[in-house]
Write a protein that holds these residues in place. Structure first.
Motif, mmCIF file in Angstrom:
data_model
loop_
_atom_site.group_PDB
_atom_site.id
_atom_site.type_symbol
_atom_site.label_atom_id
_atom_site.label_comp_id
_atom_site.label_asym_id
_atom_site.label_seq_id
_atom_site.Cartn_x
_atom_site.Cartn_y
_atom_site.Cartn_z
ATOM 1 N N TYR A 351 0.831 -1.206 0.000
ATOM 2 C CA TYR A 351 0.000 0.000 0.000
ATOM 3 C C TYR A 351 0.868 1.259 0.000
ATOM 4 C CZ TYR A 351 -3.506 3.448 1.384
ATOM 5 O OH TYR A 351 -4.316 4.542 1.423
ATOM 6 N N VAL A 352 1.868 1.329 0.893
ATOM 7 C CA VAL A 352 2.698 2.539 0.968
ATOM 8 C C VAL A 352 3.614 2.663 -0.244
ATOM 9 C CG1 VAL A 352 2.611 2.597 3.479
ATOM 10 C CG2 VAL A 352 4.506 1.414 2.354
ATOM 11 N N ASN A 353 3.895 1.557 -0.916
ATOM 12 C CA ASN A 353 4.714 1.630 -2.137
ATOM 13 C C ASN A 353 3.905 2.091 -3.347
ATOM 14 O OD1 ASN A 353 7.174 0.851 -1.011
ATOM 15 N ND2 ASN A 353 6.730 -1.337 -1.268
ATOM 16 N N GLU A 354 2.599 1.843 -3.326
ATOM 17 C CA GLU A 354 1.753 2.202 -4.462
ATOM 18 C C GLU A 354 1.026 3.530 -4.258
ATOM 19 O OE1 GLU A 354 -0.855 -1.104 -4.851
ATOM 20 O OE2 GLU A 354 0.769 -2.543 -5.272
ATOM 21 N N ARG A 355 0.750 3.867 -3.017
ATOM 22 C CA ARG A 355 0.044 5.113 -2.723
ATOM 23 C C ARG A 355 0.976 6.307 -2.947
ATOM 24 N NH1 ARG A 355 -5.186 7.043 -1.968
ATOM 25 N NH2 ARG A 355 -5.191 8.763 -0.482
ATOM 26 N N GLU A 356 0.543 7.262 -3.760
ATOM 27 C CA GLU A 356 1.392 8.404 -4.092
ATOM 28 C C GLU A 356 0.852 9.692 -3.481
ATOM 29 O OE1 GLU A 356 2.212 8.844 -8.218
ATOM 30 O OE2 GLU A 356 3.317 6.943 -8.373
ATOM 31 N N ALA A 357 1.781 10.545 -3.104
ATOM 32 C CA ALA A 357 1.462 11.885 -2.621
ATOM 33 C C ALA A 357 2.579 12.817 -3.075
ATOM 34 C CB ALA A 357 1.339 11.901 -1.094
ATOM 35 N N PHE A 358 2.218 13.944 -3.617
ATOM 36 C CA PHE A 358 3.188 14.909 -4.138
ATOM 37 C C PHE A 358 4.096 14.290 -5.198
ATOM 38 C CE2 PHE A 358 2.257 16.032 0.298
ATOM 39 C CZ PHE A 358 1.643 17.264 0.102
ATOM 40 N N GLY A 359 3.509 13.400 -6.005
ATOM 41 C CA GLY A 359 4.224 12.852 -7.143
ATOM 42 C C GLY A 359 5.164 11.710 -6.856
ATOM 43 N N GLU A 360 5.110 11.118 -5.684
ATOM 44 C CA GLU A 360 5.990 9.991 -5.365
ATOM 45 C C GLU A 360 5.319 9.081 -4.344
ATOM 46 O OE1 GLU A 360 9.588 11.385 -3.630
ATOM 47 O OE2 GLU A 360 8.600 12.375 -1.949
ATOM 48 N N PRO A 361 5.750 7.795 -4.247
ATOM 49 C CA PRO A 361 5.164 6.888 -3.253
ATOM 50 C C PRO A 361 5.397 7.420 -1.841
ATOM 51 C CG PRO A 361 6.439 5.661 -4.877
ATOM 52 C CD PRO A 361 6.737 7.111 -5.113
ATOM 53 N N ILE A 362 4.412 7.223 -0.972
ATOM 54 C CA ILE A 362 4.566 7.730 0.392
ATOM 55 C C ILE A 362 5.652 6.968 1.160
ATOM 56 C CG2 ILE A 362 2.193 8.555 0.497
ATOM 57 C CD1 ILE A 362 1.500 6.110 2.185
ATOM 58 N N SER A 363 6.038 5.792 0.653
ATOM 59 C CA SER A 363 7.120 5.055 1.311
ATOM 60 C C SER A 363 8.458 5.773 1.177
ATOM 61 C CB SER A 363 7.246 3.648 0.729
ATOM 62 O OG SER A 363 7.489 3.697 -0.668
ATOM 63 N N ASN A 364 8.545 6.749 0.262
ATOM 64 C CA ASN A 364 9.771 7.544 0.157
ATOM 65 C C ASN A 364 9.918 8.509 1.320
ATOM 66 O OD1 ASN A 364 10.137 6.229 -2.229
ATOM 67 N ND2 ASN A 364 9.943 8.018 -3.557
ATOM 68 N N ARG A 365 8.825 8.760 2.030
ATOM 69 C CA ARG A 365 8.886 9.628 3.192
ATOM 70 C C ARG A 365 9.522 8.875 4.358
ATOM 71 N NH1 ARG A 365 8.065 14.695 1.209
ATOM 72 N NH2 ARG A 365 6.516 14.575 -0.459
ATOM 73 N N GLN A 366 10.461 9.526 5.005
ATOM 74 C CA GLN A 366 11.220 8.855 6.058
ATOM 75 C C GLN A 366 10.325 8.391 7.206
ATOM 76 O OE1 GLN A 366 14.348 11.068 8.292
ATOM 77 N NE2 GLN A 366 15.763 9.833 7.090
ATOM 78 N N ALA A 367 9.353 9.212 7.580
ATOM 79 C CA ALA A 367 8.468 8.839 8.691
ATOM 80 C C ALA A 367 7.698 7.563 8.380
ATOM 81 C CB ALA A 367 7.502 9.985 8.990
ATOM 82 N N VAL A 368 7.253 7.417 7.132
ATOM 83 C CA VAL A 368 6.520 6.220 6.726
ATOM 84 C C VAL A 368 7.449 5.006 6.701
ATOM 85 C CG1 VAL A 368 5.284 5.124 4.811
ATOM 86 C CG2 VAL A 368 4.805 7.504 5.410
ATOM 87 N N ALA A 369 8.628 5.176 6.116
ATOM 88 C CA ALA A 369 9.573 4.062 6.028
ATOM 89 C C ALA A 369 9.982 3.578 7.420
ATOM 90 C CB ALA A 369 10.804 4.491 5.233
ATOM 91 N N PHE A 370 10.209 4.514 8.339
ATOM 92 C CA PHE A 370 10.603 4.134 9.691
ATOM 93 C C PHE A 370 9.485 3.387 10.405
ATOM 94 C CE2 PHE A 370 14.095 7.581 10.471
ATOM 95 C CZ PHE A 370 14.889 6.930 9.532
ATOM 96 N N MET A 371 8.235 3.803 10.180
ATOM 97 C CA MET A 371 7.108 3.134 10.829
ATOM 98 C C MET A 371 6.964 1.698 10.331
ATOM 99 S SD MET A 371 3.152 4.481 11.176
ATOM 100 C CE MET A 371 3.695 6.003 11.973
ATOM 101 N N VAL A 372 7.121 1.501 9.035
ATOM 102 C CA VAL A 372 7.058 0.146 8.477
ATOM 103 C C VAL A 372 8.208 -0.710 9.018
ATOM 104 C CG1 VAL A 372 7.190 -1.216 6.354
ATOM 105 C CG2 VAL A 372 5.861 0.901 6.389
#
Length: 455
Positions: A351-372
């Motif tokens: 989900y976080v790899n496919e969901r995009e915000a501001f033109g990129e996957p939200i998994s690129n956001r450090q806060a999201v990656a750290f939570m996962v």
């Protein structure tokens, strides 16, 4: 005695004189002179300190340069490696039979349980067809001795943990009523008397496994599994039970219960059949584990025979049996939590790899990656401690510490994993469109469950 003292003294710190290098000798002399009254009187302390500093620095440079003078070798042969010899260390790799059982159960959980979980959660009951199909897997049979037409030759605590984990990967709410009869069979196999085993175990090895459960929990604040309000009193015919039990899966259809009660201030388990006079059932749906069809067991002067106490006799054997059952059930709930937590992880990663915000996957956001990453770490922590406890229990070793740690991790980290899963899905996590909100509620239940799933 003199020789022994001398030998002992020769090994003490500072007793052996080491050969001093020229640099060491020079530094010893400079240090002695620098600290003397002579150096103070003639103002030599600062110059000597500078000399000592430069000499030390130069000496270390020289030593370093000498140590780095390697001689290149041509080689050409095989490199030397230390031998890898199995030493019986804790090993998480299941054997072929365990892997086959776990894979079969996981396929059943993902293909049968997960699609049915939404409707079962709404109905607060497990579908009869699923309860029937689970018997075909033989989950209960693997805990019944071969003498009673079962398949258990050795104690299989680790196998049971893998089964519970795989089942909860599909849905914990449905896994609990499916695994509850297996917990009863395990308890009777490990702690029941010969008469108790001959009376009840053959039914658990057949095609029509009786709905049953190990009942420990009670609906009181600050519930303590070792200080129950349900009481057992001696009567001429055996025992009389009075109290209220909760967290009973598939309560309306159950045929047999193993009920925890206090006898002379000490806990024990008693076999209670569902048609006993004075026993009644009340529905008790909760926030999570709704598909399990939870109910309350009302015991109003329920009489059971003297041979109904588990452990063979009163006193220490009965208390020891009860204590082990509670600890094994705590490992069981932790195994369920590990399976559901892994389901959360496997759901949010794509989900976080496919969901995009501001033109990129939200998994690129450090806060999201750290939570996962934190979820993945905590899933392994629950699983490792649970399997270690199961491994020790299977070997007949003490597993009290591991059971307590697994329960602590399940309460703290299991709930947090569910909460983080909802957070990662954003607004979708709050809706029933995605199963994570149900898994979150079930993980909350795993942290307070006692009894039922006994490994």
């Amino acid at each position: 005695m003199t020789e022994k003292t001398s030998s002992k003294d020769s090994t003490s710190v500072g007793a052996q004189q080491h050969k001093r290098s020229p640099i060491g000798t020079a530094m010893r002399v400079l240090t002695a002179v620098t600290g003397s009254e002579f150096a103070e009187k003639y103002g030599l302390r600062d110059p000597l300190n500078r000399v000592a500093y430069e000499a030390t620095k130069t000496g270390f440079k020289s030593l370093g340069a000498a140590n780095r003078a390697f001689t290149q070798k041509s080689g050409g042969g095989a490199p030397q490696r230390p031998a890898v010899t199995p030493k019986g260390y804790f090993n998480l790799n299941p054997d072929d039979e365990q892997a086959m059982i776990a894979e079969t159960v996981r396929d059943f959980a993902t293909e049968i349980l997960r699609p049915a979980a939404y409707d079962a959660d709404n109905a607060a009951a497990a579908p009869e067809e699923i309860l029937g199909r689970s018997a075909e897997l033989g989950i209960t049979m693997i805990n019944v001795p071969e003498a009673f037409d079962g398949a258990a030759s050795d104690r299989g605590v680790v196998t049971n943990a893998l089964v519970a984990e795989a089942m909860a990967y599909g849905d914990m709410g449905l896994a609990v009523p499916l695994l509850a009869p297996s917990g009863v069979a395990t308890t009777l196999t490990n702690f029941g008397s010969d008469a108790q085993q001959q009376t009840y175990l053959p039914d658990f090895a057949g095609e029509s496994v009786p709905a049953s459960a190990v009942v420990v929990a009670e609906p009181w604040p600050l519930f303590d599994a070792f200080d129950l309000r349900t009481k057992a009193t001696r009567v001429p015919s055996g025992y009389r039970l009075e109290g209220v039990k909760s967290f009973v899966p598939n309560a309306g259809s159950a045929e047999l219960f193993l009920v925890g009660a206090m006898l002379d201030g000490r806990p024990a388990l008693f076999i209670v059949e569902s048609d006993s006079e004075g026993l009644s059932i009340e529905a008790d749906p909760g926030m999570g584990l709704r598909a399990a069809g939870m109910g309350r067991l009302i015991l109003d002067k329920v009489s059971v025979p003297a041979h109904a106490i588990l452990g063979g006799e009163e006193g220490d054997p009965a208390v020891a049996a009860y204590t082990d059952v509670v600890r094994l059930s705590r490992l069981g709930w932790s195994a369920l939590a590990a399976g559901t937590a892994k389901a959360v992880l496997d759901y949010v990663v794509p989900y976080v790899n496919e969901r995009e915000a501001f033109g990129e996957p939200i998994s690129n956001r450090q806060a999201v990656a750290f939570m996962v990453a934190t979820i993945a770490t905590e899933v392994d922590s629950i699983r490792l401690v649970t399997l270690r406890g199961a491994s020790r229990a299977e070997q007949g070793l003490s597993f009290a510490r591991e059971a307590a740690l697994a329960r602590k991790l399940t309460i703290d980290k299991g709930l947090q994993i569910g909460l983080d899963g909802i957070q990662l899905l954003g607004g979708h996590g709050f809706t029933k469109e995605h199963p994570v909100e149900r898994w979150y509620r079930d993980l909350r239940g795993a942290g307070i469950g006692e009894g039922v799933v006994v490994l």
